[in-house]
Design a protein around this motif. Structure first.
Motif: not given
Ligand code: ADP
Length: 614
Positions: A116, A165, A200, A203, A208, A232, A293
């Motif tokens: 990431k 997740g 990070e 947010i 998503h 989710q 990502e």
């Molecule tokens: P993974 O690779 O484990 O799926 P992600 O980075 O895609 O992890 O994040 C999974 C979920 O976490 C996202 O779909 C969102 O719901 C939540 N998420 C990720 N980053 C943020 C953020 N900066 N702020 C709020 N929620 C986030």
């Protein structure tokens, strides 16, 4: 065009890939573990190769076995599906080194997007907006805490190697940072063999939003619009849709253009997804969507994109992997209507979403106009504990969001799976939630209201009456209703619990020995117990009869004991389920015939309760 394809996967995605490959005249080869010898993907393929024991790390995750299977069967290409080896750059390279076609992006693209932090650095350089955060190599806890402070709470700690997740911690305040970091790093080291984290900005009102992209070996990249996967549970997608509710043309243009830039930055070939997080606190806005990502593979939720664009993404994957250009130009792609997908899991929401395994004695999925079912199981097949418990995806297309949603809900209402438990009722409740229904969904919705959605549904009175009547033939005399025969109470066992149903008219004994009732995505089994004629307890009303043939596995009372109405007397095991038989009224155990361990016939007298004299 390739002429033969090995699918290095199982379940619904293997079946999905096989379907398109066959339609294209491509010979298909499945691989399977011990646990999957009778699985649907094995039955659907032209050939199948056994690759080892049930545990994925000894079968589906062993690249050499899969390449050997491809060689042995003369397969020209390998499609990895999603999960398993799909984002493993070494495997992709090994496939190509073995002289086979890899249906996926170049290993270098997978690697570039694999971690990431590296991916985010690359995206920043390519001018793709990224969530503010810390991506540095200094992993000293004190330094990370300082960086978190600079970003401003709440923050998210993410394992750079994380996925699915896992390896994420939300930290609301500085004093919680150190503990969250330790536990996140521990999980990351255990699950991904890499404890490195990034931080990070978290947010608020997060949505998503992801964009389907496609590249080919001629340097073309197109997008196929966005999907919204905001509903989710614990960062895992539950219901996905396309397009995203509330997306205006300008925001769509900005997000999709950023996704194309992202794919071009890694010289992307094949199907990929750029995931973004959007701040929806004031609606979707072009300057409030950030790269999260890239998933360098086909996604679980790809069907919603197929439904709104009319494109078969697996066909495109196979064409592009064969060296053809992407079949359509960007200006030939457009959005038609709305599509929504629900993931059906073999799990029990009422028991903390515990996976539910066993034989699918009943497996019916609702079919509607505009509906599509992608599944990897069949009635009579097994759900084993070895793999992901997703057993099907239900997808509905409609002209509008409401139509797609209603159709999906109908599909779930009409689905009946038994005795394996599913999340169908949970999905129905989620669709019914007023925020989801109005398109106001953020990723925290289930976290806030999920408990109510997970409550086990009760069968309706109409359904119980209908079931009772199928068990107890009733002759109705509608014209004589006023002075009709006395009300009769039929007592039934519903999942082992006695339940009374009032019947009008003359009842006779007999009928089937059990009936399955299905409603709102849930299935119960109802068994006749006894029919009470007068409403008063007759001479034999205290007779506890075996409702079906089975085995007594516990006797909880002794002869002469005083019991109260509803008190458990004994447990019968029948049809792989346990049924408690309880006292029909207050009284004493006048006779006890049941013996633990004994086999009993249907209607065998097990005990007799005598009412207490009033
Ligand atoms: P993974 O690779 O484990 O799926 P992600 O980075 O895609 O992890 O994040 C999974 C979920 O976490 C996202 O779909 C969102 O719901 C939540 N998420 C990720 N980053 C943020 C953020 N900066 N702020 C709020 N929620 C986030």
């Amino acid at each position: 065009m390739i002429k033969s394809l090995l699918i290095a996967n199982r379940g619904e995605i293997a079946c999905r890939v096989i379907r398109t490959a066959r339609a294209m005249g491509i010979r298909t080869i499945a691989v399977y573990s011990d646990a999957d010898a009778k699985a649907l993907h094995v039955r659907s393929a032209d050939e199948a190769v056994h690759i080892g024991p049930a545990a994925a790390r000894e079968s589906y995750l062993v690249g050499e076995k899969i390449i050997a299977a491809a060689k042995a069967t003369g397969a020209e290409a390998i499609h990895p599906g999603y999960g398993f080896l799909s984002e493993n750059a070494e495997f992709a390279q090994a496939v190509m080194d073995a002289g086979l076609v890899w249906v996926g992006p170049k290993p270098a693209s997978i690697t570039a997007m694999g971690l990431k932090d590296a991916a985010k650095k690359l995206m920043i350089a390519a001018g793709v907006p990224c969530t503010p955060g810390y991506l540095g190599d200094d992993q000293d806890p004190a330094h990370l805490a300082q960086e978190a402070g600079k970003i401003g709470y709440p923050v998210l700690i993410k394992a750079v190697a994380g996925g699915g997740g896992k390896g994420m911690r939300l930290v609301e305040a500085a004093e919680d940072f150190a503990d969250a970091l330790t536990s996140c790093q521990r999980e990351a080291a255990n699950s991904f063999g890499n404890a490195h984290v990034l931080i990070e900005k978290y947010i608020l009102s997060p949505r998503h939003i992801e964009v389907q992209v496609f590249g080919d070996s001629h340097g073309n990249v197109v997008h196929l619009f966005e999907r919204d996967c905001s509903l989710q549970r614990r960062h895992q997608k539950v219901i996905e849709e396309a397009p995203a509710p509330g997306m205006d043309a300008a925001t769509r243009e900005a997000v999709c253009a950023a996704a194309v830039r992202a794919a071009k930055a890694v010289d992307y070939e094949g199907a990929g997804t750029i995931e973004f997080i959007a701040d929806d606190s004031e609606g979707l806005r072009a300057d409030r969507v950030w790269f999260m990502e890239m998933n360098t593979r086909l996604q679980v939720e790809h069907p919603v994109t197929e439904e709104i664009t009319g494109v078969d993404l697996v066909e495109w994957q196979l064409r592009v992997a064969s060296g053809e250009p992407i079949p359509l130009r960007q200006d030939e792609l457009s959005i038609n209507g709305w599509a929504m997908e629900a993931r059906l899991y073999a799990e029990d929401p009422a028991k903390g979403f515990l996976p539910s395994i066993g034989t699918l004695e009943l497996f019916e999925l609702g079919e509607v106009e505009g509906g599509r079912i992608d599944t990897g199981v069949y009635e009579g097949g097994e759900v084993t504990p070895f793999y992901d418990p997703m057993i099907a995806k239900l997808i509905a297309h409609g002209e509008t969001r409401d139509e797609a949603m209603d159709r999906l809900s109908d599909m779930l209402h009409d689905s009946a799976v038994w005795p394996v438990k599913t999340n169908a009722a949970f999905l129905i409740n989620a669709l019914d939630h007023e925020d989801f229904a109005s398109g106001k969904v953020d990723t925290g919705l289930i976290g806030r209201d999920g408990e109510a959605m997970a409550a086990d549904p009760e069968p309706s009175d109409e359904m119980l009456l209908e079931a009772a009547m199928s068990l107890t033939p009733v002759s109705f005399a509608p014209g004589l209703r006023l002075n009709a025969a006395p009300r009769r109470v039929a007592s039934f066992l519903l999942e082992g619990e006695p339940i009374d149903v009032e019947l009008d008219g003359e009842t006779e004994g007999g009928g089937e020995s059990s009936v399955l009732i299905a409603e709102n995505g849930k299935v119960w089994q109802m068994l006749p117990w006894r029919v009470d004629g007068s409403g008063h307890h007759g001479a034999h009303d205290g007779d506890i009869l075996s409702p079906m043939p089975g085995k007594i596995i516990a006797v909880d009372v002794t002869e002469g004991q005083t019991v109260t109405k509803g008190q458990k007397l004994l447990t019968l095991e029948a049809m792989k389920m346990e049924h408690s038989l309880t006292a029909p009224f207050d009284g004493t155990v006048a006779e006890l015939k049941a013996v633990a361990g004994a086999q009993v016939q249907v209607e065998a007298l097990l005990a007799r309760i005598e009412a207490v004299e009033e």
